[in-house]
Design a protein around this motif. Structure first.
Motif: not given
Length: 426
Positions: A177-181
């Motif tokens: 799953s995308p994990l943003t900075v």
């Protein structure tokens, strides 16, 4: 850092501090960092301890009662609590054990939510006197940082290698799953909270939910690296029913602490409908009754157990809403459960717009907490146990409309004989 897992409800015989003994006996301990050092420090004398609450909604829910009850007990035993409102961290959003990013809120939404959360916490900890509890907003220091200054002062204290080992991040990455900075930096901000509180208030301990373990450890390590401080952490268990279902975690069926989100009677009724298997544990967790009285009530069976449920409901409502509201809720509950009365004040308030947007009966039952899922709500309707304004409804596709509302834009909902709600729309 070594993680010490403790069995809730059973005091450890070798503990020196009364505080840890009480917290463990009440079932309020899941994990602790360096247990022996924490025990020794608490045995020495008072400490300042904090718990943080992000402003993602205008009210806290019953899940937040776990860390709040832990801080309440610590205050009774001579320690000083700090409630940190996440006006700053809410701007980023905690990614812990979530499959997607939290919706970002604007400044006005966050400010409104912070005000509502203040109201929830005010009654749960004592803020009077010079040594009273403190309530602060982490926006006070987090919004003052300049980006390059923050990276220079704190970025070098964290390694990506270490951060990705924490379960809250690892589970997200493993699920691809995308994990943003932005989200990834959240644990750095919470660590800075702990460091800042230790510098401003000599805060030595953090309490959080079990999903906050990685964030707490980061704060402990930052305090050691930056200032050579010895800090401590403790987590409370995830709040679940005996059947394993999470409590207070979904927006649809959340059991709110703020009276504008859920009336004191609606709150009382939630606890009155506690499953038999949960009564003893909830008495231990959410009341301040002596343990021997909790154990006595836990052994009751049949109709006598209903008396224990009324005691549970009234005790926890008094803690959250005050003794007078608890007494009124008890009186109204006695009348309703005996079949001799009707509700006069809304137990739940929903936005009026949901009527025009489409509010199905099944969704309504979930939103007011009478069912955990649409499937459970469907079974209730099909079984003929659901009434709207005293009329039995058997159509699972039934939509709620303005025409269903009675005087003062209210809708009476009942499931069986013991669950009743008066829903207001505003």
């Amino acid at each position: 850092m070594t993680r010490h897992m403790l069995e809730a409800g059973k005091p450890a015989t070798r503990l020196k501090s009364e505080t840890l003994q009480v917290l463990l006996e009440r079932g309020l301990v899941n994990q602790a960092s360096d247990l022996e050092a924490l025990d020794a420090r608490l045995a020495e004398g008072p400490v300042t301890v904090y718990a943080g609450f992000d402003a993602t909604a205008g009210s806290l829910h019953v899940g937040h009662l776990m860390p709040l009850m832990a801080m309440r007990w610590m205050q009774k035993l001579g320690h000083r609590p700090i409630a940190v409102l996440g006006g700053g961290t809410t701007q980023v959003g905690d990614p812990s054990f979530r499959n997607e990013a939290r919706p970002l809120l604007n400044d006005l939404q966050i400010s409104a939510n912070v005000a509502g959360i203040r109201r929830c916490i005010d009654r749960l900890v004592d803020m009077s006197g010079e040594d009273g509890a403190i309530m602060v907003d982490n926006a006070e220091w987090l919004t003052e940082f300049r980006f390059l200054e923050f990276l220079r002062d704190y970025g070098s204290q964290f390694t990506v290698n270490r951060m990705v080992t924490f379960e809250s991040v690892k589970s997200r990455l493993e699920a691809q799953s995308p994990l943003t900075v932005l989200e990834f930096c959240y644990m750095m901000l919470q660590a800075v909270d702990f460091l800042e509180l230790s510098r401003r208030y000599n805060c030595e301990m953090q309490i959080g939910g079990s999903d906050q373990w990685g964030n707490i450890v980061n704060g402990i390590e930052l305090g050691r690296k930056a200032d050579g401080r010895k800090l401590h952490g403790l987590t409370v268990p995830l709040l679940t029913t005996a059947g394993g279902a999470k409590m207070g975690k979904t927006a649809a069926g959340a059991v709110w602490l703020h009276p504008e989100h859920l009336s004191p009677f609606g709150f009382w009724q939630f606890w009155r409908n506690t499953a038999d298997a949960d009564v003893g544990r909830f008495l231990r967790l959410f009341t301040e009754l002596p343990i021997n009285e909790v154990e006595r009530l836990s052994l009751l069976q049949g109709n006598e157990l209903n008396e224990a449920k009324k005691i549970l409901s009234t005790q926890v409502t008094a803690i959250v809403h005050g003794a007078e509201e608890a007494r009124t809720a008890l009186e109204q509950g006695e009348a309703l459960f005996s079949g001799d009365g009707d509700l006069t004040d809304p137990t739940h308030v929903l936005p009026r717009e949901c009527l025009s947007e489409g509010l199905g009966l099944l969704e309504l039952l979930v939103r007011i907490g009478f069912a955990d899922t649409n499937g459970e709500a469907r079974r209730l309707v099909e079984g003929g146990g659901v009434r709207l304004n005293r009329q039995v409804i058997e159509d699972v596709r039934r939509q709620i409309s303005v025409g269903d509302l009675q005087a003062e834009d209210r809708l009476a909902v009942a499931v069986g004989k013991r669950r009743k709600a008066l829903v207001g729309f505003s």
